[in-house]
Write a protein that holds these residues in place. Sequence first.
Motif, short mmCIF file in Angstrom:
data_model
loop_
_atom_site.label_atom_id
_atom_site.label_comp_id
_atom_site.label_asym_id
_atom_site.label_seq_id
_atom_site.Cartn_x
_atom_site.Cartn_y
_atom_site.Cartn_z
N THR A 128 0.76 -1.12 0.18
CA THR A 128 0.02 0.03 0.08
C THR A 128 0.80 1.36 0.11
O THR A 128 0.63 2.35 -0.46
CB THR A 128 -0.80 0.09 1.44
N ASN A 176 -7.44 -6.04 -3.79
CA ASN A 176 -8.41 -5.00 -3.94
C ASN A 176 -8.24 -3.55 -2.87
O ASN A 176 -8.08 -2.56 -3.27
CB ASN A 176 -9.79 -5.54 -3.66
N ARG A 177 -7.72 -4.14 -1.55
CA ARG A 177 -7.53 -2.99 -0.76
C ARG A 177 -6.30 -2.35 -1.10
O ARG A 177 -6.31 -1.06 -0.93
CB ARG A 177 -7.41 -3.69 0.79
N ALA A 206 -6.72 0.09 -3.93
CA ALA A 206 -7.78 1.02 -3.78
C ALA A 206 -6.99 2.28 -3.32
O ALA A 206 -7.44 3.31 -3.50
CB ALA A 206 -8.73 0.58 -2.96
N GLN A 207 -5.81 1.81 -2.56
CA GLN A 207 -4.98 2.98 -2.07
C GLN A 207 -3.65 3.32 -2.72
O GLN A 207 -3.31 4.37 -2.54
CB GLN A 207 -4.58 2.54 -0.54
N PRO A 245 -2.56 2.57 -6.75
CA PRO A 245 -2.83 2.04 -7.86
C PRO A 245 -1.71 1.61 -8.79
O PRO A 245 -1.63 1.00 -9.74
CB PRO A 245 -3.56 3.16 -8.89
N GLN A 285 -5.31 -0.92 -13.44
CA GLN A 285 -4.82 -0.05 -12.81
C GLN A 285 -3.22 0.46 -12.90
O GLN A 285 -2.85 1.47 -12.90
CB GLN A 285 -4.68 -0.65 -11.01
#
Length: 119
Positions: free
Chosen positions: A20, A42-43, A46-47, A49, A75
């Motif tokens: 992340t 996914n997590r 989302a933070q 890309p 992404q």
Amino acid sequence: LERLVCASDCSLNDLEFLMTHCKNIRFIQLGSSTGINNATMNRVLAQNPMKKLEELRILYSADIGMQTVHLMMNQCERLATLSELESWGGIRLDELNDFREYIRENNIKLDITPTLSLN
């Protein structure tokens, strides 16, 4: 951090934290003991890309599939290698064959050739 290699047991929370926060990541290689899954990816995406990611190699995951493949393609603008899909437990053989055909028919520059899992 531009390269992340995790080849042994690693807390999924620690791995998620690293992925992340690595905004300039270009290369990720994960071994078979990381426990990476669709929900984690996914997590992370989302933070972060991962706009600079060029290569992702995940040797094995019981719970990662085409959802993550499509998410990565959407992404990660520079993604050129997405390897070891044959050993992702969430991808059926027919899905993988359809994906190979999709890449070929649409002339997509994405190398999905297995390298780590070759004997």
